[in-house]
Design a protein around this motif. Structure first.
Motif, short mmCIF file in Angstrom:
data_model
loop_
_atom_site.label_atom_id
_atom_site.label_comp_id
_atom_site.label_asym_id
_atom_site.label_seq_id
_atom_site.Cartn_x
_atom_site.Cartn_y
_atom_site.Cartn_z
N SER A 154 40.02 46.10 35.92
CA SER A 154 38.65 45.87 36.35
C SER A 154 37.77 45.97 35.12
N ILE A 179 34.91 43.78 39.00
CA ILE A 179 35.41 42.46 38.61
C ILE A 179 36.90 42.62 38.37
N CYS A 185 40.42 40.91 35.63
CA CYS A 185 39.82 40.19 34.49
C CYS A 185 39.82 41.06 33.25
N TYR A 207 25.01 37.06 32.34
CA TYR A 207 26.34 36.64 32.78
C TYR A 207 27.41 37.32 31.93
N ARG A 242 36.21 32.02 32.80
CA ARG A 242 35.41 32.09 34.01
C ARG A 242 34.15 32.89 33.74
N ILE A 282 30.70 35.21 35.71
CA ILE A 282 30.12 35.86 36.87
C ILE A 282 28.72 36.34 36.50
N ARG A 283 27.77 36.18 37.41
CA ARG A 283 26.39 36.62 37.14
C ARG A 283 26.28 38.11 37.36
N THR A 296 27.38 43.29 39.72
CA THR A 296 27.46 41.84 39.78
C THR A 296 26.44 41.31 40.78
N GLY A 336 26.86 37.82 41.90
CA GLY A 336 27.42 36.52 42.22
C GLY A 336 28.93 36.61 42.30
N GLU A 337 29.57 35.47 42.40
CA GLU A 337 31.02 35.40 42.51
C GLU A 337 31.62 34.89 41.21
N LEU A 338 32.84 35.29 40.95
CA LEU A 338 33.57 34.79 39.79
C LEU A 338 33.89 33.31 40.00
N GLU A 339 33.61 32.50 38.98
CA GLU A 339 33.82 31.06 39.11
C GLU A 339 34.34 30.48 37.80
#
Length: 538
Positions: free
Chosen positions: A138, A159, A162, A176, A183, A185-186, A194, A196-199
């Motif tokens: 994490s 997170i 990662c 971010y 990837r 994440i915001r 965080t 937002g989502e991991l993208e």
């Protein structure tokens, strides 16, 4: 007939005399690098004193450098893996001369890989990939209002899975983290949660399949805004394995959300041959020099000395008319002009001296301690008292010290309380170490993580001074029971060049270490260190 086993036994008992290395001869091996200006205690020093420098800028196990320009100051920290206290922050004024400030992390988070050091709205942050339970990664955050601390307790950002965070503020003003993959994440505005989502963010440039690498492994994203472009510098090719694997690539975009275009010069840095002095070069960050010139800081293994871990390297960078940049240092085998516009500051730090409280975390750190073991040390004047742990060096969570020289001597005085066992080691991990251990009545020999029971020597010991000489990965041991007036040469020399990541994993280095186990405490004092001239193989 004398067998090989009989010969080993005789050597261990001191019946066979071996000549000591001729440290003072000054012999230079055929592949020796250019002459250096020695630093404190003869340690490697990058600044040659004539306006040039020779890599590494921070010698020894200092991988995954993350660097912050903060006004006229530069700060840098590195992966600390299983060392606690960890995440030592270093300071420089000129990008070449560096000194440690102190450890930022006190709490045990387990294994720690490539972190990111940044500053946002006057506050310092370190984003930390950690695996505290051994069951998964994490990303955590710690923060401080002063780079020298105190630093906050770690905050788990949740997170999961990662590593290798890279912080950036987008053109939208939001924060971010980019991570391996590549990837993003915001983050919340305070950077401690965080939002937002991991993208997926960027599909990295791919090298030809026939290139000899470890694996693709896109990782280590570091980001920088310049002239309206957001530059993303990434590592691919694997951080160890073949010497030609790791490399530096770049992309850019007008937005944190992309689209991204590959740099036409990819890869910007790569080891092309195992004959080069630096292997597996990668994990880079761009940084502006004191006078506005540009540089790249990254890590690499030294040819023939993977035992030292990945060391920190500095390479000049040139911006080109098309808005891209290129690296100018070549294979880094020769001295390079120093960054302009700054007065050199101090370099390095002395390793010799008392094992004082001030050195704990900066020089000496536990290797893979259990939570309760962080309390195993106390100080009595200049003496460090180490409470016992485990049953052997392998599970003793030894105190370890990073070294950066290719040849050196280290010695220490060990005093045993009743029931104690203690000693001096070269330690990689529980599966890979060598050294001498002492009990009240026995000298023990550890070779390649095993005690050689047949090599035990009876010797009454309450206090002993132990000396280790590592001459280009050939290790000689001596010990003295009269305070260093006379020395006994141990009969077994040990060759340790294979004790590194490509054999034992873990991305670590071979460190000088002190251990204590058994039923009593070990008292340690008067550690001494000096770099020596290489003679092995000369």
């Amino acid at each position: 007939m004398t067998t090989r086993r009989d010969l080993f036994k005789a050597m261990a008992a001191g019946a066979v005399a071996l000549p000591l290395p001729a440290f003072a001869t000054g012999a230079t091996p055929p592949s020796a690098p250019p002459a250096r200006v020695p630093g404190v205690e003869g340690q490697r020093k990058a600044d040659l004193g004539d306006g040039t420098y020779l890599n590494p800028i921070v010698a020894g196990d200092h991988p995954d450098p993350t660097i912050l320009k903060d006004g006229d100051d530069y700060y840098m920290t590195f992966s600390s893996f299983l060392a606690y206290p960890g995440l030592v922050v270093w300071h420089s004024k000129d990008l070449v001369n560096w000194t440690p400030v102190g450890p930022a992390l006190q709490q045990n988070l387990g294994d720690i890989w490539a972190v990111d050091l940044c500053k946002h709205e006057g506050r310092y942050f370190i984003y930390i990939p950690a695996n505290p339970t051994g069951q998964g990664w994490s990303i955590y955050a710690i923060w401080a209002d002063d780079i020298r601390g105190p630093w906050s307790a770690p905050v788990d950002l949740g997170i999961s899975g990662c590593i290798d965070p890279g912080h950036v503020v987008g053109e939208d003003g939001r924060r971010y983290l980019f991570v391996n993959g590549i990837r993003k994440i915001r983050l919340a505005d305070d950077g401690l949660a965080t939002a937002g989502e991991l993208e997926d963010s960027y599909r990295p440039w791919r090298y030809p399949d026939h290139w000899i690498t470890e694996n693709f492994a896109p990782e280590g994203p570091k980001l920088l805004w310049r002239d309206g472009w957001l530059y993303l510098v990434t590592a691919v090719g694997g951080t160890a394995g073949p010497a030609t694997g790791h490399m530096v690539i770049a992309a850019r975009s007008r937005s944190v959300h992309g689209p991204w275009e590959h740099c036409p010069r990819n890869p910007l840095v790569r080891t092309l041959s195992a004959h080069e002095p630096w292997w597996s070069r990668g994990h880079a960050t761009l940084v502006e020099g004191p006078a506005g010139d540009w540089w790249m800081v990254y890590h690499g293994y030294e040819n023939g000395f993977r035992t030292l871990g990945r060391q920190t390297l500095l390479e000049p960078v040139e911006w080109t008319g098309d808005g891209w940049f290129r690296a100018l240092g070549g294979d880094l085998s020769r001295p390079l002009p120093k960054p302009r516009g700054a007065t050199p500051g101090p370099n390095g730090h002395a390793l010799s001296g008392p094992l004082s409280r001030e050195r704990f975390g900066v020089q000496w750190s536990f290797h893979q301690p259990r939570p309760e073991e962080m309390q195993r040390v106390r100080w009595e004047g200049d003496t460090l008292v180490l409470a016992p742990a485990g049953r052997s060096p392998a599970d003793s969570a030894p105190l370890a010290c990073i070294v950066g020289d290719r040849a050196y001597q280290a010695e220490v005085t060990i005093e045993l309380e009743p029931g104690a066992e203690g000693g001096l080691l070269l330690y990689y991990n529980p599966k890979a170490f060598v050294g001498l251990g002492f009990t009240a009545d026995t000298v023990k020999t550890f070779q390649y993580a095993e005690e050689l029971a047949w090599a035990r020597q009876p010797r009454a010991t309450r206090q002993v001074r132990v000396r280790m000489t590592n001459d280009a990965n050939v290790v000689t041991w001596e010990y003295s029971h009269d305070g260093g007036r006379s020395w006994t040469l141990h009969g077994t020399r040990m060759e340790v060049s294979g004790m590194h990541h490509n054999v034992f994993g873990g991305f670590l280095s071979l460190r000088v270490a002190l251990y204590g186990t058994g039923g009593g405490a070990v008292r340690l004092r008067d550690f001494a260190y000096r770099a020596i001239a290489e003679t092995a193989g000369a």
